[in-house]
Design a protein around this motif. Structure first.
Motif, PDB file in Angstrom:
ATOM      1  N   ASP A 136       0.834  -1.201   0.000  1.00  0.00           N
ATOM      2  CA  ASP A 136       0.000   0.000   0.000  1.00  0.00           C
ATOM      3  C   ASP A 136       0.872   1.254   0.000  1.00  0.00           C
ATOM      4  OD1 ASP A 136      -2.627  -1.189   0.031  1.00  0.00           O
ATOM      5  OD2 ASP A 136      -2.200  -1.820   2.085  1.00  0.00           O
ATOM      6  N   TYR A 137       1.876   1.257   0.880  1.00  0.00           N
ATOM      7  CA  TYR A 137       2.794   2.392   0.973  1.00  0.00           C
ATOM      8  C   TYR A 137       4.226   1.882   1.037  1.00  0.00           C
ATOM      9  CZ  TYR A 137      -1.305   5.188   2.181  1.00  0.00           C
ATOM     10  OH  TYR A 137      -2.538   5.803   2.154  1.00  0.00           O
ATOM     11  N   ILE A 138       5.107   2.579   0.368  1.00  0.00           N
ATOM     12  CA  ILE A 138       6.539   2.299   0.478  1.00  0.00           C
ATOM     13  C   ILE A 138       7.202   3.524   1.065  1.00  0.00           C
ATOM     14  CG2 ILE A 138       8.680   1.819  -0.756  1.00  0.00           C
ATOM     15  CD1 ILE A 138       7.110   0.300  -2.830  1.00  0.00           C
ATOM     16  N   VAL A 139       7.866   3.330   2.198  1.00  0.00           N
ATOM     17  CA  VAL A 139       8.613   4.404   2.853  1.00  0.00           C
ATOM     18  C   VAL A 139      10.091   4.123   2.642  1.00  0.00           C
ATOM     19  CG1 VAL A 139       9.071   5.622   5.006  1.00  0.00           C
ATOM     20  CG2 VAL A 139       6.783   4.669   4.572  1.00  0.00           C
ATOM     21  N   CYS A 140      10.783   5.034   1.991  1.00  0.00           N
ATOM     22  CA  CYS A 140      12.192   4.864   1.653  1.00  0.00           C
ATOM     23  C   CYS A 140      13.039   5.597   2.684  1.00  0.00           C
ATOM     24  CB  CYS A 140      12.474   5.410   0.264  1.00  0.00           C
ATOM     25  SG  CYS A 140      11.464   4.663  -1.027  1.00  0.00           S
ATOM     26  N   GLY A 141      13.716   4.838   3.528  1.00  0.00           N
ATOM     27  CA  GLY A 141      14.558   5.417   4.565  1.00  0.00           C
ATOM     28  C   GLY A 141      13.971   5.218   5.944  1.00  0.00           C
ATOM     29  N   SER A 142      14.738   4.549   6.831  1.00  0.00           N
ATOM     30  CA  SER A 142      14.251   4.268   8.187  1.00  0.00           C
ATOM     31  C   SER A 142      14.777   5.266   9.205  1.00  0.00           C
ATOM     32  CB  SER A 142      14.656   2.847   8.614  1.00  0.00           C
ATOM     33  OG  SER A 142      16.057   2.775   8.854  1.00  0.00           O
ATOM     34  N   GLY A 143      15.221   6.435   8.742  1.00  0.00           N
ATOM     35  CA  GLY A 143      15.666   7.466   9.664  1.00  0.00           C
ATOM     36  C   GLY A 143      14.514   8.044  10.460  1.00  0.00           C
ATOM     37  N   THR A 144      14.744   9.180  11.066  1.00  0.00           N
ATOM     38  CA  THR A 144      13.791   9.732  12.023  1.00  0.00           C
ATOM     39  C   THR A 144      12.402   9.920  11.434  1.00  0.00           C
ATOM     40  OG1 THR A 144      15.574  10.797  13.247  1.00  0.00           O
ATOM     41  CG2 THR A 144      13.360  11.666  13.564  1.00  0.00           C
ATOM     42  N   SER A 145      12.290  10.694  10.364  1.00  0.00           N
ATOM     43  CA  SER A 145      10.964  10.949   9.786  1.00  0.00           C
ATOM     44  C   SER A 145      10.357   9.685   9.202  1.00  0.00           C
ATOM     45  CB  SER A 145      11.053  12.033   8.708  1.00  0.00           C
ATOM     46  OG  SER A 145      11.520  13.252   9.226  1.00  0.00           O
ATOM     47  N   GLY A 146      11.165   8.899   8.490  1.00  0.00           N
ATOM     48  CA  GLY A 146      10.660   7.672   7.877  1.00  0.00           C
ATOM     49  C   GLY A 146      10.132   6.686   8.890  1.00  0.00           C
ATOM     50  N   SER A 147      10.815   6.571  10.021  1.00  0.00           N
ATOM     51  CA  SER A 147      10.349   5.660  11.071  1.00  0.00           C
ATOM     52  C   SER A 147       8.989   6.093  11.608  1.00  0.00           C
ATOM     53  CB  SER A 147      11.367   5.608  12.213  1.00  0.00           C
ATOM     54  OG  SER A 147      12.506   4.861  11.845  1.00  0.00           O
ATOM     55  N   VAL A 148       8.801   7.393  11.773  1.00  0.00           N
ATOM     56  CA  VAL A 148       7.527   7.886  12.287  1.00  0.00           C
ATOM     57  C   VAL A 148       6.405   7.627  11.287  1.00  0.00           C
ATOM     58  CG1 VAL A 148       6.258   9.930  13.051  1.00  0.00           C
ATOM     59  CG2 VAL A 148       8.652   9.620  13.725  1.00  0.00           C
ATOM     60  N   VAL A 149       6.657   7.918  10.006  1.00  0.00           N
ATOM     61  CA  VAL A 149       5.636   7.690   8.981  1.00  0.00           C
ATOM     62  C   VAL A 149       5.266   6.208   8.919  1.00  0.00           C
ATOM     63  CG1 VAL A 149       5.107   7.821   6.519  1.00  0.00           C
ATOM     64  CG2 VAL A 149       6.344   9.692   7.622  1.00  0.00           C
ATOM     65  N   ALA A 150       6.280   5.337   8.891  1.00  0.00           N
ATOM     66  CA  ALA A 150       6.019   3.897   8.817  1.00  0.00           C
ATOM     67  C   ALA A 150       5.190   3.435  10.008  1.00  0.00           C
ATOM     68  CB  ALA A 150       7.331   3.129   8.743  1.00  0.00           C
ATOM     69  N   ARG A 151       5.505   3.929  11.180  1.00  0.00           N
ATOM     70  CA  ARG A 151       4.756   3.554  12.380  1.00  0.00           C
ATOM     71  C   ARG A 151       3.287   3.948  12.256  1.00  0.00           C
ATOM     72  NH1 ARG A 151       4.707   1.844  18.120  1.00  0.00           N
ATOM     73  NH2 ARG A 151       2.578   2.378  18.669  1.00  0.00           N
ATOM     74  N   ARG A 152       3.038   5.183  11.893  1.00  0.00           N
ATOM     75  CA  ARG A 152       1.657   5.661  11.847  1.00  0.00           C
ATOM     76  C   ARG A 152       0.845   4.926  10.789  1.00  0.00           C
ATOM     77  NH1 ARG A 152       1.613   6.830  16.816  1.00  0.00           N
ATOM     78  NH2 ARG A 152       2.698   8.751  17.431  1.00  0.00           N
ATOM     79  N   LEU A 153       1.450   4.594   9.670  1.00  0.00           N
ATOM     80  CA  LEU A 153       0.742   3.830   8.643  1.00  0.00           C
ATOM     81  C   LEU A 153       0.476   2.404   9.104  1.00  0.00           C
ATOM     82  CD1 LEU A 153       2.681   5.023   5.476  1.00  0.00           C
ATOM     83  CD2 LEU A 153       0.284   5.516   5.996  1.00  0.00           C
ATOM     84  N   ALA A 154       1.486   1.767   9.702  1.00  0.00           N
ATOM     85  CA  ALA A 154       1.375   0.354  10.064  1.00  0.00           C
ATOM     86  C   ALA A 154       0.481   0.123  11.270  1.00  0.00           C
ATOM     87  CB  ALA A 154       2.765  -0.230  10.323  1.00  0.00           C
ATOM     88  N   GLU A 155       0.110   1.167  11.988  1.00  0.00           N
ATOM     89  CA  GLU A 155      -0.825   0.991  13.101  1.00  0.00           C
ATOM     90  C   GLU A 155      -2.170   0.464  12.605  1.00  0.00           C
ATOM     91  OE1 GLU A 155       0.670   4.239  16.433  1.00  0.00           O
ATOM     92  OE2 GLU A 155      -0.628   4.918  14.794  1.00  0.00           O
ATOM     93  N   ASN A 156      -2.490   0.700  11.341  1.00  0.00           N
ATOM     94  CA  ASN A 156      -3.688   0.132  10.721  1.00  0.00           C
ATOM     95  C   ASN A 156      -3.302  -1.213  10.117  1.00  0.00           C
ATOM     96  OD1 ASN A 156      -5.874  -0.599   9.115  1.00  0.00           O
ATOM     97  ND2 ASN A 156      -6.213   1.475   8.337  1.00  0.00           N
ATOM     98  N   LEU A 157      -3.766  -2.298  10.695  1.00  0.00           N
ATOM     99  CA  LEU A 157      -3.367  -3.636  10.258  1.00  0.00           C
ATOM    100  C   LEU A 157      -3.854  -3.966   8.851  1.00  0.00           C
ATOM    101  CD1 LEU A 157      -3.882  -5.627  13.569  1.00  0.00           C
ATOM    102  CD2 LEU A 157      -1.712  -5.154  12.425  1.00  0.00           C
ATOM    103  N   ASP A 158      -4.774  -3.176   8.318  1.00  0.00           N
ATOM    104  CA  ASP A 158      -5.240  -3.397   6.954  1.00  0.00           C
ATOM    105  C   ASP A 158      -4.344  -2.740   5.907  1.00  0.00           C
ATOM    106  OD1 ASP A 158      -7.466  -4.854   7.796  1.00  0.00           O
ATOM    107  OD2 ASP A 158      -8.657  -3.029   8.083  1.00  0.00           O
ATOM    108  N   VAL A 159      -3.350  -1.997   6.357  1.00  0.00           N
ATOM    109  CA  VAL A 159      -2.451  -1.290   5.446  1.00  0.00           C
ATOM    110  C   VAL A 159      -1.109  -2.006   5.428  1.00  0.00           C
ATOM    111  CG1 VAL A 159      -1.213   0.874   5.029  1.00  0.00           C
ATOM    112  CG2 VAL A 159      -3.589   0.923   5.807  1.00  0.00           C
ATOM    113  N   ARG A 160      -0.662  -2.398   4.228  1.00  0.00           N
ATOM    114  CA  ARG A 160       0.635  -3.068   4.094  1.00  0.00           C
ATOM    115  C   ARG A 160       1.713  -2.026   3.813  1.00  0.00           C
ATOM    116  NH1 ARG A 160       1.239  -8.547   0.953  1.00  0.00           N
ATOM    117  NH2 ARG A 160       0.587  -7.341  -0.866  1.00  0.00           N
ATOM    118  N   VAL A 161       2.723  -2.029   4.660  1.00  0.00           N
ATOM    119  CA  VAL A 161       3.776  -1.013   4.602  1.00  0.00           C
ATOM    120  C   VAL A 161       5.126  -1.689   4.384  1.00  0.00           C
ATOM    121  CG1 VAL A 161       4.915   0.871   5.847  1.00  0.00           C
ATOM    122  CG2 VAL A 161       2.463   0.446   6.189  1.00  0.00           C
ATOM    123  N   LEU A 162       5.903  -1.132   3.472  1.00  0.00           N
ATOM    124  CA  LEU A 162       7.280  -1.563   3.254  1.00  0.00           C
ATOM    125  C   LEU A 162       8.201  -0.411   3.648  1.00  0.00           C
ATOM    126  CD1 LEU A 162       9.446  -3.544   2.141  1.00  0.00           C
ATOM    127  CD2 LEU A 162       9.099  -2.472  -0.103  1.00  0.00           C
TER     128      LEU A 162
END
Length: 564
Positions: A33-59
């Motif tokens: 559903d979403y691809i977040v490129c980079g696990s740094g500070t901002s990327g980690s926050v975005v990935a977390r907020r998206l993945a809190e919805n179990l129906d959303v697949r995040v890479l």
């Protein structure tokens, strides 16, 4: 221990994370559903907020490897990572304003990015920074009141209560430097003797006014780093909807016309294409984000044509407006009686105005409990190991640099013109800051910790200018190369959407219109939280739209091919 971190401290949870991620990586999906490129500070926050919805697949994609190493977890070892495998090891071009020196520009290449190798200082920025962001974006969601509300929600503040400005129970563990080295509070007394107000909290009222001194806010606990990745992403890594892919380089964004439909990456020696049903988020930092944009055909037409890259969207601001905090490394005194460093070895700081007519501080100085000097200064002054430093840094630089492509090869590092000290006012501000630091370091309050001043010592103004050029170095706060705004040089709008391209957003320090006043980790969390809120608010509508849209032509080609 709050709910964000309690799960991380069990061996069973660690085993579940390892097992889950091994399975997810063994069967990578063609689309997420979403691809977040980079696990740094901002990327980690975005990935977390998206993945809190179990129906959303995040890479979540990271070029580096694991953060489970002593040099990351042990707060006292942060400097061991600089120049090593967890560092991109970027280097600026030779700079005539720095006596033609080519200064190293470290950036994190590891799970957690910069927040896994930085000095762990939590510095929100000045209130005026956020109001400036809001004006540039024409969006009150970026103003100080909004940022303050988010800070209060996400912090787990361990210092003196301040219900107006601090919060508890959030994912970010923050505390004033615990049990500091005696030289740290001595610096606060010295600052007070020179007329600077001293505050209990670095991020409270102090950052709403003309400056002051305080013990630093630190993201560490019991000698261990509390990184943003560990606070946000790791607690969700046992979920089936969050894949964290390490040792994977993002080469370019895949576009179907002017819509982002995925990314091309180098993974396990092969180039593969991964699709994004809804959006791609670039959180690669202020050097790699503009690089990937340009490699994808998004940038200044003349630059792209020069590299033989087809232009998809002419955005002349990509890679421009480069800013960084430049510090003097450094002003050094030999200890009267050696004091071993504590915590992160940088426990006290002050914000100061190099010109009294300024409205807000333009200088931030840290006291480092170790000697920090450039190679040129080390050769000239030979500081002893038992020494401490004052490191005056310019937090409102006027100089502007640029990131450009060296070639169309994604594995080549870009060219970085830092332009540090190219504006004469920046040089003069740092000269005045060194003079102030000498006065502070040689004050009676610091006398119990001083055997002798090592560097710079008394100098003429001309000699001091040369000293600053020889000792100027980065504070590793590279930013502003894909700025948010509304003018012709802006790259993203107030919702962090890349102009002219749908399905592509940027969330990292590159979107800052100007670099914030202080360390950039905390502002990057706000950037991630802002985008996380925007994406989660619209996720359902995005999914419904995407379900009716056929896969773009970018995937009507062979998905995997060998590297040339």
């Amino acid at each position: 221990m709050n709910s964000y971190t309690s799960a991380m401290h069990t061996a069973d949870f660690s085993r579940r994370v390892e097992h889950n991620q091994r399975q997810l990586k063994a069967r990578l999906a063609e689309t997420y559903d979403y691809i977040v490129c980079g696990s740094g500070t901002s990327g980690s926050v975005v990935a977390r907020r998206l993945a809190e919805n179990l129906d959303v697949r995040v890479l979540l994609i990271e070029a580096g490897g694991t953060d489970e190493v002593p040099s990351v977890t042990d707060a006292s070892q942060w400097f061991v990572n600089l120049g090593g495998e967890r560092d991109w090891q970027f280097q600026a071009q030779p700079n005539p304003h720095l006596h033609d020196r080519a200064i190293p520009l470290s950036m994190g290449k590891v799970l957690g990015g910069g927040a896994s190798i930085n000095v762990m200082v939590w510095s929100r920025g000045h209130s005026s920074d956020w109001d400036y962001f809001a004006r540039e974006a024409d969006d009150p969601a970026w103003n100080y009141a909004s940022a303050l509300a988010t800070f209060r929600r996400i912090e787990d503040w361990q210092g003196a209560p301040d219900p107006l400005r601090r919060g508890t129970g959030g994912p970010v563990f923050v505390q004033p430097a615990p049990d500091p080295n005696p030289v740290a509070p001595a610096m606060l007394r010295a600052a007070a003797s020179l007329g600077l107000p001293v505050y209990d909290d670095q991020n409270g009222a102090m950052m709403e006014g003309p400056g002051g001194a305080a013990l630093a806010n630190l993201c560490l606990d019991d000698g261990r780093r509390r990184s943003i990745f560990r606070s946000y992403v790791y607690p969700l890594m046992a979920q089936p909807n969050l894949t964290v892919l390490t040792h994977t380089h993002v080469l370019r964004v895949l576009l179907d016309g002017k819509r982002a439909v995925g990314v091309e990456v180098l993974h396990e020696g092969k180039v593969i294409r991964l699709g994004a049903r809804h959006e791609v988020v670039l959180s690669l930092g202020a050097i790699n984000t503009p690089k990937v944009l340009m490699l994808s055909g998004i940038g200044d037409t003349r630059q792209l044509n020069a590299q033989g890259i087809d232009v998809v969207q002419d955005l002349p601001g990509v890679g421009q407006n480069y800013q960084d905090h430049i510090m003097v490394s450094g002003c050094i005194w030999e200890y009267q009686h050696p004091q071993p460093p504590r915590n992160n070895a940088g426990e006290s700081t002050f914000f100061w105005k190099s010109d009294p007519s300024l409205d807000v501080p333009d200088i931030q100085t840290f006291l480092a409990q170790i000697p920090i000097a450039t190679p040129e200064a080390q050769a000239m002054f030979q500081p002893p190991a038992a020494a401490w430093s004052l490191l005056p840094g310019l937090v409102r630089p006027k100089s502007r640099g640029a990131i450009t492509l060296a070639s169309a090869n994604p594995m080549d590092a870009p060219l970085i013109d830092s332009a540090a000290l190219s504006d004469p006012e920046d040089l003069q501000a740092l000269v005045r800051a060194v003079e102030f630091c000498r006065e502070l370091g040689n004050s009676s309050a610091m006398a119990p910790f001083v055997r002798r001043e090592v560097m710079p010592g008394a100098m003429s103004r001309k000699a001091l200018e040369s000293f600053v050029r020889n000792t100027a170095s980065t504070v590793w706060h590279q930013s502003c190369t894909a700025k948010m705004g509304r003018d012709a040089m802006s790259v993203v709008d107030s919702q962090l959407r890349v102009y002219g391209i749908s399905g592509l957003r940027v969330a990292d320090a590159s979107i800052m219109p100007r670099v914030t006043t202080g360390n950039t980790m905390a502002p990057c969390v706000i950037i991630g939280e802002r985008l996380g809120s925007l994406l989660t608010q619209t996720a359902e509508a995005e999914r419904e739209t995407a379900s009716a849209r056929p896969m773009g032509r970018a995937f009507a080609v062979q998905r995997e091919r060998a590297v040339d």
